[in-house]
Design an enzyme around this catalytic site. Structure first.
Site, PDB file in Angstrom:
ATOM      1  N   CYS A   1       0.610  -1.567   0.708  1.00 23.77           N
ATOM      2  CA  CYS A   1      -0.381  -0.116   0.050  1.00 23.77           C
ATOM      3  C   CYS A   1       0.814   1.177   0.140  1.00 23.77           C
ATOM      4  CB  CYS A   1      -0.751   0.009   1.245  1.00 23.77           C
ATOM      5  SG  CYS A   1      -2.130   1.257   1.115  1.00 23.77           S
TER       6      CYS A   1
ATOM      7  N   GLU B   1      -5.142   2.912 -10.459  1.00 28.33           N
ATOM      8  CA  GLU B   1      -5.400   2.398 -10.138  1.00 28.33           C
ATOM      9  C   GLU B   1      -7.079   2.121 -11.396  1.00 28.33           C
ATOM     10  OE1 GLU B   1      -6.660   3.021  -5.594  1.00 28.33           O
ATOM     11  OE2 GLU B   1      -6.199   1.018  -6.073  1.00 28.33           O
TER      12      GLU B   1
HETATM   13  N1  ARG Z   1      -6.753  -1.111  -7.465  1.00 31.51           N
HETATM   14  C1  ARG Z   1      -8.072  -1.813  -6.459  1.00 31.51           C
HETATM   15  C2  ARG Z   1      -9.237  -1.169  -7.631  1.00 31.51           C
HETATM   16  O1  ARG Z   1      -8.659  -0.570  -8.413  1.00 31.51           O
HETATM   17  C3  ARG Z   1      -8.211  -1.624  -5.132  1.00 31.51           C
HETATM   18  C4  ARG Z   1      -7.160  -1.519  -4.144  1.00 31.51           C
HETATM   19  C5  ARG Z   1      -7.374  -0.679  -3.065  1.00 31.51           C
HETATM   20  N2  ARG Z   1      -7.572   0.793  -3.067  1.00 31.51           N
HETATM   21  C6  ARG Z   1      -6.592   1.425  -2.116  1.00 31.51           C
HETATM   22  N3  ARG Z   1      -6.981   2.808  -2.644  1.00 31.51           N
HETATM   23  N4  ARG Z   1      -7.524   1.611  -1.498  1.00 31.51           N
HETATM   24  O2  ARG Z   1      -9.743  -1.994  -7.312  1.00 31.51           O
END
Ligand code: ARG
Length: 396
Positions: free
Chosen positions: A99, A277
């Site tokens: 993280c 992400e």
């Molecule tokens: N990468 C994942 C998604 O796109 C989420 C993982 C946790 N990400 C976070 N910013 N806490 O859904």
């Protein structure tokens, strides 16, 4: 302003959170599907309690250790105090080597829901979690901790890997609609009687097993608890016509929180999104929404050769759109430059407390423009998988 699809409702109290339950609580299977929880490890318990008292001085540690060990002797496990539970959950975040967002580990809001054990109760509290975490767009990191495993009495589980995720399935022509990452949950939900539409961003129902192996009950996420952002591009009006959107709260629900030898298998937690992400993975990966060719064509890029870097150029514009849209919607989101800089501040702060920050380079470095961020240009303290408290992958 914040967009939420469907009608925007005023935040509903838990008791009025209008979830739908549609399946009987019991079915084939039974608690045999997961190994029966064992007696809590005494050394793990003691290590944790000593760490708690080291980092939060005050109180009689020897007495607390004696008390916990005696409780393990009597019952096979022990009960964390609310303060220990909060601390444990925050340290599990601090220990999460993958993280990048750990600077704010102390701000994690810990909801002590250990008394909640029914599927109905868990679902209602998960929806309340989404509402509290979404906070009208000012995302708050939250964890909801439900009942722990006890010897001979495994705790309930959330089937979904995130509280919110889009369904996905392969059509009869072999093409994907929706998010392929949601395929296994989609199959599971369909098997329980849930109905899929052809929509690419249909939110999956929440599925809860009261006992491991029991037939899950499922619940539609109520509109009032769901925050989503439609995606637009600041310079390209056509982008909005792609009809893309993403949810605001990434809430992981399939990891076990382990504190001092006690396992909490239902402990969904969230932070806020980092733009990449969504823009560089969820919407871009060939195994996910696979949108780079679509975006490149709309941008008029030459896709006849890799040398034109059409993928890279499409990636950047997709990421611009994600960051722009969340910002305009008033929903917290970090860009990868800012989050990288925060992570290095986190490492420095931890080091000033004499603590290492184990980190997994391949997860920390963002999936676009890695070398343009400071987290790329260094190594990290090695990952120690035995570090506790921790979030563990299911089955770990
Ligand atoms: N990468 C994942 C998604 O796109 C989420 C993982 C946790 N990400 C976070 N910013 N806490 O859904």
């Amino acid at each position: 302003m914040v967009f939420s699809l469907g009608r925007r409702r005023k935040a509903a109290a838990v008791s009025t959170c209008p979830y739908t339950s549609a399946s009987p609580s019991d079915g084939p299977g039974g608690p045999s599907a997961a190994p029966a929880p064992r007696v809590t490890d005494r050394a793990e318990a003691e290590d944790f309690l000593r760490q708690f008292h080291r980092e939060q001085p005050g109180g009689d540690v020897e007495r607390r250790v004696r008390e916990a060990l005696a409780e393990i002797g009597r019952t096979g496990t022990y009960t964390h105090t609310p303060a220990e539970l909060s601390f444990g959950a925050q340290i599990a975040w601090r220990n999460a080597a993958r993280c990048i967002g750990r600077l704010y580990w102390r701000s994690l809001v810990v909801r002590d829901l250990r008394h909640v054990t029914t599927a109905d109760g868990i679902a209602a509290q998960c929806f309340e979690h989404l509402r509290l975490a979404g906070n009208g767009g000012r995302i708050r990191p939250v964890i909801s901790v439900f009942a722990p495993d006890r010897p001979g009495r495994p705790a309930p589980r959330i089937v979904n890997d995130q509280l919110v995720r889009y369904a996905g399935h392969r059509t009869s022509e072999g093409r994907w609609t929706g998010d392929p990452r949601g395929a296994s949950s989609t199959d599971r939900a369909l098997g329980l009687g849930w109905k899929r539409d052809e929509e690419p961003f249909q939110v999956l129902p929440l599925m809860v097993e009261e006992r491991p192996g029991a037939r899950p009950k499922w619940y539609e996420v109520p509109d009032g608890c769901l925050l989503e952002v439609p995606l637009r591009h600041p310079d390209h009006a056509w982008f909005a016509d792609l009809g893309l959107r993403w949810y605001a709260v990434p809430a992981i629900s399939d990891m076990t929180l382990e504190i001092g030898g006690v396992r909490y298998p239902a402990a969904p937690f969230n932070g806020w999104y980092m733009g990449t992400e969504i823009g560089a993975r969820n919407l871009a990966d060939a195994e996910r929404y696979d949108l780079l060719p679509v975006v490149a064509d709309r941008l008029g890029l030459d896709r006849s050769s890799e040398r034109t870097l059409w993928r890279d150029r499409a990636l950047v514009e997709l990421n611009v759109a994600v960051l722009h849209s969340f910002h305009e919607a008033g929903v917290t989101m970090a860009d990868h430059h800012t989050e990288s800089e925060r992570f290095l501040r986190h490492i420095a702060r931890e080091s000033s407390h004499g603590r290492p920050t184990p980190a997994d380079w391949s997860w920390i470095v963002p999936p676009v423009s890695g070398s343009a961020t400071p987290v790329f240009h260094r190594y990290y303290d090695p990952v120690d998988t035995s570090l506790r408290p921790a979030f563990l992958a299911r089955g770990q």
